[in-house]
Design an enzyme around this catalytic site. Structure first.
Site, mmCIF file in Angstrom:
data_model
loop_
_atom_site.group_PDB
_atom_site.id
_atom_site.type_symbol
_atom_site.label_atom_id
_atom_site.label_comp_id
_atom_site.label_asym_id
_atom_site.label_seq_id
_atom_site.Cartn_x
_atom_site.Cartn_y
_atom_site.Cartn_z
ATOM 1 C CB SER A 273 -8.366 0.813 5.645
ATOM 2 O OG SER A 273 -9.162 1.953 5.539
ATOM 3 C CE LYS B 85 -3.959 1.963 2.534
ATOM 4 N NZ LYS B 85 -4.817 1.819 3.718
ATOM 5 C CB SER C 58 -8.114 3.648 2.728
ATOM 6 O OG SER C 58 -7.295 3.069 3.722
#
Ligand code: GLN
Length: 466
Positions: free
Chosen positions: A165, A66, A141
């Site tokens: 997330s 990420k 997210s």
């Protein structure tokens, strides 16, 4: 191919790291243009796979990271314009551990700016699609990480979870993921959103893959002051697919929030656990009705403080024309932060101001304590709690929703984050549109092994492929 399968084939010499790299590169070539999971793709995947640490636990396994996790020499934006040109001079501890274990970094994945959001639309760079059906959102997210794993554009991924997330995008894309106990995995090199809640965790196509990655990234790190100093466990080695004799609670407050097909899927899963030898009953934790407000106050307060560092002086975006220091700061921050980030900064600063501090921030902390105590009481009675990951079905892309409606959907995951507990997202069915539904399996502090065991039991029962 699953990571654990690839590891066996690599050990036997039946496949090479380069062949695995080619497989992932092939998937990226065919699917990335539609899915848009990556902000930055590594163009040296082949070279990395040739030079990867031989004999490492994850030798030659391509992992997506990420984009709020620092990677040495590789641009790290946190999904924000503010960090559009940021190339970290060091690796986050989790990335260092992946590399030391032979993993290959496939690229940096798309995300909501600084981790604030629920469907990856708040990225300053692109909108990611759900690989199961491109008309739907991948969640957020960590939407890019979940989509990359689902589409085979990486064999596993790292995500981050502050209020859901990791778990929610995993549920929306139909993969497995574990948000570990707060402090089990080092946050060194993670771009902070809300420091008392932020966790890094593994996302994969099977429970075993998640266990292997968690083994590699977890453990004490002197560079993180909150890191737990405890004996390292061996999750993969100790995996036992059994729930015999386990006591499992199904939290009624979370079910009450769920849409009918989600509720049905969770109740079905509960029944299956019962059939597999667990003792299952309904349980209650009243304090979770404060979870969403408490989470959004606390996380926004911490975010407003964490994001104060982006003053455009030391690093980050700087506006072109300005007249004074103040003018530069205001213009840079106004131009480089997106709407959701601004909303959180405003909310956090407001709640932390002298006249509102007791009214909001302290109250939110009291509610957090109540939620923590509520879970503590439940874990005196149960080994695990199950709930939906998201009470809602996967939404269609571009659907406009009120902000508070989006926030409300974090109820099941944010409660767990406030309590710092480990929780796994496991696919447990699909809705009428054919999109996945995720079950959340929550454990007591540091009981990752039990959570993983129960998840594996469900996966091996063949219940996840519905
Ligand atoms: N959807 C939640 C939020 O917007 C969760 C974010 C996260 O876990 N990073 O805050």
């Amino acid at each position: 191919m699953k990571i654990y399968e690839a590891i066996t084939l690599l050990e036997k010499g039946e496949i090479s790291p380069l062949e695995i790299a080619e497989e992932v590169i092939g998937a990226i070539k065919t699917r990335e243009c539609d899915i848009k999971a990556y902000i930055t793709l590594c163009d040296d995947i082949r070279e990395q796979s040739q030079n990867a640490v031989r004999g490492g636990r994850m030798w030659g396994i391509p992992i997506a990271v990420k984009d709020n996790i620092c990677t040495k020499g590789l641009r790290t934006t946190a999904g924000s314009r503010m960090l559009g040109g940021f190339v970290p001079p060091y690796d986050a501890t989790v990335v260092k551990r992946l590399k030391e274990n032979g993993a290959v970094i496939a690229g940096k994945t798309n995300m909501d700016e600084f981790g604030m959001g629920s469907d990856s639309r708040y990225s300053a760079y692109k909108v990611t699609s759900n690989p199961v059906n491109g008309l739907y959102v991948p969640g957020g997210s960590s939407g890019g990480s979940a989509a990359a794993v689902k589409a085979g554009m990486a064999m596993g991924a790292l995500g981050t979870d502050t209020g859901g997330s990791i778990r929610q995008p995993a549920a929306f894309c139909g993969i497995y993921a574990l948000k570990p106990t707060y402090s089990l995995v080092s946050r060194f090199g993670l771009i902070a959103f809300a420091s008392s809640l932020d966790c890094i965790g593994a996302m994969g196509n099977s429970v075993k893959d998640v266990a292997i990655m968690t083994d590699v990234i977890s453990g004490y790190d002197e560079k993180d002051a909150t890191s737990a100093n405890r004996v390292k466990e061996a999750y993969f080695e100790n995996l036992t697919p059994s729930v015999k004799g386990m006591r499992i609670g199904v939290c009624k407050e979370f079910l009450a929030e769920a849409s009918p097909c989600v509720k049905e899927a969770i109740l079905k899963a509960a029944k299956r656990y019962e059939e597999m030898g667990a003792f299952v009953e309904e349980c209650s934790i009243d304090a979770v009705r404060y979870a969403v407000s408490s989470y959004y106050i606390i996380s926004s307060c911490e975010a407003s403080s964490n994001l104060a560092r982006y003053d455009s002086v030391r690093f980050g975006y700087r506006t072109e024309n300005y007249e004074s220091y103040e003018d530069m700061c205001i213009k840079s921050r106004s131009e480089a932060f997106g709407e959701e980030v601004k909303r959180r900064i405003l909310l956090g600063t407001y709640a932390l101001s002298e006249e509102n501090y007791d009214l909001y921030y302290m109250k939110a902390r009291i509610a957090r304590k109540k939620i923590k105590d509520g879970f503590k009481a439940l874990f005196e009675k149960y080994d695990l709690i199950i709930s939906p990951v998201s009470p809602a079905k996967v939404p269609k892309a571009g659907e406009n929703c009120e902000v508070d409606e989006i926030y409300e959907k974090d109820v099941c995951t944010a409660s767990v984050s406030l309590a710092g507990l480990p929780a796994m997202s496991v696919p447990c069915g699909s809705d009428e549109n054919g999109l996945p539904i995720g079950m959340q399996i929550i454990g007591d502090m540091f009981k990752e092994q039990i959570v993983l065991n129960a998840s594996l039991c469900y996966e091996e029962g063949g219940f996840c492929n519905v």
